[in-house]
Design an enzyme around this catalytic site. Structure first.
Site, mmCIF file in Angstrom:
data_model
loop_
_atom_site.group_PDB
_atom_site.id
_atom_site.type_symbol
_atom_site.label_atom_id
_atom_site.label_comp_id
_atom_site.label_asym_id
_atom_site.label_seq_id
_atom_site.Cartn_x
_atom_site.Cartn_y
_atom_site.Cartn_z
ATOM 1 N N ARG A 281 -3.380 6.626 0.145
ATOM 2 C CA ARG A 281 -3.806 7.820 0.868
ATOM 3 C C ARG A 281 -2.778 8.460 1.780
ATOM 4 N NH1 ARG A 281 -9.446 5.561 2.833
ATOM 5 N NH2 ARG A 281 -8.154 3.700 2.746
ATOM 6 N N ARG B 172 -6.531 11.354 -6.963
ATOM 7 C CA ARG B 172 -7.769 10.650 -6.609
ATOM 8 C C ARG B 172 -8.964 11.593 -6.723
ATOM 9 N NH1 ARG B 172 -11.656 8.224 -4.767
ATOM 10 N NH2 ARG B 172 -11.688 6.663 -3.118
ATOM 11 N N TYR C 40 -14.736 -12.394 -0.775
ATOM 12 C CA TYR C 40 -15.448 -11.162 -1.149
ATOM 13 C C TYR C 40 -16.659 -11.474 -2.038
ATOM 14 C CZ TYR C 40 -11.910 -8.077 0.815
ATOM 15 O OH TYR C 40 -11.084 -7.412 1.674
ATOM 16 N N ARG D 229 0.812 -1.223 0.000
ATOM 17 C CA ARG D 229 0.000 0.000 0.000
ATOM 18 C C ARG D 229 0.848 1.277 0.000
ATOM 19 N NH1 ARG D 229 -5.794 -0.764 1.023
ATOM 20 N NH2 ARG D 229 -6.059 -2.794 0.083
ATOM 21 N N ASP E 88 -6.560 -3.123 -7.931
ATOM 22 C CA ASP E 88 -7.118 -3.768 -6.752
ATOM 23 C C ASP E 88 -7.294 -5.251 -7.047
ATOM 24 O OD1 ASP E 88 -8.366 -2.657 -4.026
ATOM 25 O OD2 ASP E 88 -9.393 -4.494 -4.625
HETATM 26 O O1 1CP Z 1 0.518 0.479 -3.240
HETATM 27 C C1 1CP Z 1 -0.405 -0.356 -3.256
HETATM 28 O O2 1CP Z 1 -0.269 -1.470 -2.699
HETATM 29 C C2 1CP Z 1 -1.671 0.038 -3.921
HETATM 30 C C3 1CP Z 1 -2.342 -0.967 -4.800
HETATM 31 C C4 1CP Z 1 -3.389 -1.820 -4.063
HETATM 32 C C5 1CP Z 1 -3.253 -3.162 -3.706
HETATM 33 C C6 1CP Z 1 -2.012 -4.027 -3.829
HETATM 34 C C7 1CP Z 1 -4.700 -1.414 -3.715
HETATM 35 C C8 1CP Z 1 -5.271 -0.069 -3.892
HETATM 36 N N1 1CP Z 1 -5.376 -2.512 -3.246
HETATM 37 C C9 1CP Z 1 -4.522 -3.578 -3.202
HETATM 38 C C10 1CP Z 1 -4.818 -4.954 -2.797
HETATM 39 C C11 1CP Z 1 -6.036 -5.247 -2.001
HETATM 40 N N2 1CP Z 1 -7.301 -4.741 -2.114
HETATM 41 C C12 1CP Z 1 -6.058 -6.222 -0.974
HETATM 42 C C13 1CP Z 1 -4.898 -7.093 -0.588
HETATM 43 C C14 1CP Z 1 -3.926 -6.383 0.280
HETATM 44 C C15 1CP Z 1 -4.381 -6.103 1.698
HETATM 45 O O3 1CP Z 1 -4.723 -7.057 2.404
HETATM 46 O O4 1CP Z 1 -4.339 -4.926 2.084
HETATM 47 C C16 1CP Z 1 -7.368 -6.253 -0.442
HETATM 48 C C17 1CP Z 1 -7.884 -7.122 0.692
HETATM 49 C C18 1CP Z 1 -8.152 -5.331 -1.180
HETATM 50 C C19 1CP Z 1 -9.586 -5.035 -1.023
HETATM 51 C C20 1CP Z 1 -9.787 -3.614 -0.665
HETATM 52 N N3 1CP Z 1 -9.671 -2.571 -1.557
HETATM 53 C C21 1CP Z 1 -10.005 -3.065 0.618
HETATM 54 C C22 1CP Z 1 -10.112 -3.839 1.928
HETATM 55 C C23 1CP Z 1 -11.534 -4.045 2.303
HETATM 56 C C24 1CP Z 1 -11.679 -4.869 3.553
HETATM 57 O O5 1CP Z 1 -12.209 -5.973 3.459
HETATM 58 O O6 1CP Z 1 -11.278 -4.408 4.631
HETATM 59 C C25 1CP Z 1 -10.079 -1.666 0.472
HETATM 60 C C26 1CP Z 1 -10.348 -0.636 1.527
HETATM 61 C C27 1CP Z 1 -9.838 -1.382 -0.907
HETATM 62 C C28 1CP Z 1 -9.739 -0.048 -1.536
HETATM 63 C C29 1CP Z 1 -8.398 0.368 -1.965
HETATM 64 N N4 1CP Z 1 -7.553 -0.371 -2.771
HETATM 65 C C30 1CP Z 1 -6.398 0.336 -3.016
HETATM 66 C C31 1CP Z 1 -6.528 1.590 -2.326
HETATM 67 C C32 1CP Z 1 -5.508 2.683 -2.333
HETATM 68 C C33 1CP Z 1 -7.783 1.591 -1.674
HETATM 69 C C34 1CP Z 1 -8.391 2.721 -0.847
HETATM 70 C C35 1CP Z 1 -9.382 3.450 -1.699
HETATM 71 C C36 1CP Z 1 -9.130 4.923 -1.814
HETATM 72 O O7 1CP Z 1 -8.228 5.409 -2.478
HETATM 73 O O8 1CP Z 1 -9.948 5.638 -1.209
#
Ligand code: 1CP
Length: 341
Positions: A28, A37, A150, A24, A74
């Site tokens: 943010r 964004r 999911y 991540r 994602d």
């Molecule tokens: O630098 C990076 O790693 C950004 C790229 C990235 C990656 C590798 C994003 C952007 N998402 C992911 C993988 C991802 N997405 C995972 C596996 C990693 C982990 O466990 O953290 C998972 C479970 C998700 C699903 C997801 N997408 C969630 C979690 C939901 C939950 O069940 O709690 C969330 C909040 C997202 C949104 C998301 N994805 C990525 C970002 C930057 C965001 C936040 C959205 C925003 O910008 O407001």
């Protein structure tokens, strides 16, 4: 890219210092990310616009000076390509308007072809061009079990009890869906590599909620299938919470295993003697002072030793982490190893 610090380390070769990147890292914590964004309006628009996805992928390379980029996307793009649309609710996370409740719902799904994810592949090609060899690019996908969770739950969950219920009550159907996700993921990861990804990571974020025997049957089996199908590049498997599966992971066809902060380092070395290890600082350690961050980071580096290690956190960065503390973590990794060399 074969000669980069990160790819060398991910291939199990000796390097002049420990490489570092953060899960991540694009997101943010960076004001520059929040600006892009806002311009994109919503998350999916950002993911689906290759120019913008490339821009936020490059930000941490420029600003944080990490040793690898990870493509901004994602894990949920796979269910969407299979026919199950998701939406990203502001400050809440992903939601699927329709979820999978029974075998009948499989009729609406198909094995995704890489063309359905062309926007990710275009973002990878563009990012590679803009990186111009500066650092390698990591491609990624969710592990089939995490994606399955999911698709059944329709959103994140504390217990994932609906997904686990499926494993207990409808194992044949569960395997059928896991197989479809696995096939889709293999095609997708191979396409990411063709588009330019140098290394791939598989995220099994919800590994830790399964009992060991279930984890073996419903998750490890499918991750192994993916690893076996992809000899093209080094593979990182990060299974959050799967401390009980480390011995099995040592025999898997991947070069690197990611550790979370609950997994002891010495113990993990003993259970995974053949793997490069990645991790595993608690992301909350970055809430401390600069001195605290330095001390905790050095402690972690000393425990891993100078080889067969890629420095990272034990899970993704939290959005309210100060950029300065992240920089402090990265600088400490780079300097600590230089002193030793
Ligand atoms: O630098 C990076 O790693 C950004 C790229 C990235 C990656 C590798 C994003 C952007 N998402 C992911 C993988 C991802 N997405 C995972 C596996 C990693 C982990 O466990 O953290 C998972 C479970 C998700 C699903 C997801 N997408 C969630 C979690 C939901 C939950 O069940 O709690 C969330 C909040 C997202 C949104 C998301 N994805 C990525 C970002 C930057 C965001 C936040 C959205 C925003 O910008 O407001």
């Amino acid at each position: 890219m074969q000669s980069s610090l990160f790819v060398q380390a991910a291939s199990g070769k000796a390097t002049s210092r420990t490489p570092v990147w953060l899960m991540r890292q694009a997101g943010r914590i960076l004001p520059e990310y929040r600006k892009v964004r806002e311009k994109a309006k919503d998350f999916k628009k950002l993911v689906k616009t290759p120019e913008l996805a490339a821009e936020v992928t490059l930000q941490p390379v420029r600003i944080l000076e990490v040793d690898a980029a990870i493509i901004f996307s994602d894990i949920l793009v796979i269910p969407e390509a299979m026919g199950l649309n998701y939406e990203m609710e502001e400050n809440k996370g992903p939601v699927f308007p329709k979820k999978i409740t029974s075998v009948n719902d499989l009729r609406g799904l198909h094995i995704a072809s890489p063309e359905e994810l062309q926007y990710v592949l275009d973002a990878i090609s563009l990012t590679k061009k803009e990186l111009n060899g500066a650092v390698p690019l990591i491609g990624f996908a969710g592990a089939p079990w995490t994606i399955f969770s999911y698709m059944i739950e329709g959103r994140g969950s504390k217990t994932f009890s609906a997904a686990k219920k499926m494993l207990y009550t409808q194992p044949a159907f569960s395997h059928q869906l896991l197989d479809m996700i696995t096939e889709s993921t293999i095609h997708y990861l191979k396409a990411q590599i063709r588009a330019g990804a140098d290394v791939i990571q598989i995220f099994d974020s919800w590994a830790g909620i399964l009992a060991p025997h279930q984890y073996k049957e419903f998750s490890l089996k499918y991750i192994s299938k993916i690893c076996d199908a992809i000899p093209e590049c080094p593979k990182i498997v990060f299974a959050k919470g799967a401390f009980f599966a480390r011995a099995e992971m040592n025999t898997m066809n991947c070069e690197v295993v990611g550790l979370d902060w609950n997994m002891g380092i010495a113990e993990s070395r003993a259970l995974l003697p053949d793997k490069v290890l990645q991790g595993n600082l608690d992301p909350c350690a970055l809430y401390g002072s600069r001195e605290d961050v330095k001390r905790e980071t050095k402690k972690m580096l000393d425990a891993f030793g100078p080889s067969k290690h890629i420095a990272n956190l034990g899970h993704g960065l939290y959005p309210d982490t100060e950029v300065d503390k992240v920089k402090c973590f990265i600088e400490t990794v780079k300097e600590h190893n230089k002193l030793k060399a």
